[in-house]
Design a protein around this motif. Sequence first.
Motif, PDB file in Angstrom:
ATOM      1  N   UNK A  53      -3.063  97.572 -54.993  1.00  0.00           N
ATOM      2  CA  UNK A  53      -2.901  97.997 -53.611  1.00  0.00           C
ATOM      3  C   UNK A  53      -3.001  96.766 -52.721  1.00  0.00           C
ATOM      4  N   UNK A  54      -2.189  96.753 -51.671  1.00  0.00           N
ATOM      5  CA  UNK A  54      -2.231  95.598 -50.781  1.00  0.00           C
ATOM      6  C   UNK A  54      -1.862  96.022 -49.367  1.00  0.00           C
ATOM      7  N   UNK A  66      -0.804 100.265 -45.484  1.00  0.00           N
ATOM      8  CA  UNK A  66      -1.273 100.160 -46.866  1.00  0.00           C
ATOM      9  C   UNK A  66      -0.097 100.402 -47.811  1.00  0.00           C
ATOM     10  N   UNK A  67       0.055  99.524 -48.804  1.00  0.00           N
ATOM     11  CA  UNK A  67       1.044  99.713 -49.857  1.00  0.00           C
ATOM     12  C   UNK A  67       0.271 100.163 -51.087  1.00  0.00           C
ATOM     13  N   UNK A  68       0.593 101.343 -51.579  1.00  0.00           N
ATOM     14  CA  UNK A  68      -0.163 101.931 -52.683  1.00  0.00           C
ATOM     15  C   UNK A  68       0.047 101.148 -53.984  1.00  0.00           C
ATOM     16  N   UNK A  69      -0.916 101.260 -54.899  1.00  0.00           N
ATOM     17  CA  UNK A  69      -0.747 100.589 -56.194  1.00  0.00           C
ATOM     18  C   UNK A  69       0.410 101.243 -56.955  1.00  0.00           C
TER      19      UNK A  69
END
Length: 111
Positions: A53-54, A66-69
């Motif tokens: 996640x990043x 938020x960019x999900x894993x």
Amino acid sequence: MLSEAAAQKTGMSKHEVAAIGDAMFALIGQALMEGEGVKLTAFGSLQVRPRAERLGRNPRTGTAHRISPRHTVIFTPSMQLRDQLDLAVTRAASKPARRRDWEVEAAVQPR
């Protein structure tokens, strides 16, 4: 199209080559979905790797989100492919650059 070029090179029909290609890509996709790596001899390998996640940023507005894993496919070229690519790029760089018609016209016209 890739299947047309393969058909010409092998003498097989486009339909046969396309069917073989579709079956190969389906098998590759299935192996990757099962988490297996795929090695394509003399070409490279495909592996599934996790991405953490990043925090990302919208380039237009600058807002963070938020960019999900997730999992992604990574391609690693073989040493043979790398060497052939380096040789092709070196040869292309040593040849004089060919200008396209529109580049010649733009270079000739006064500004």
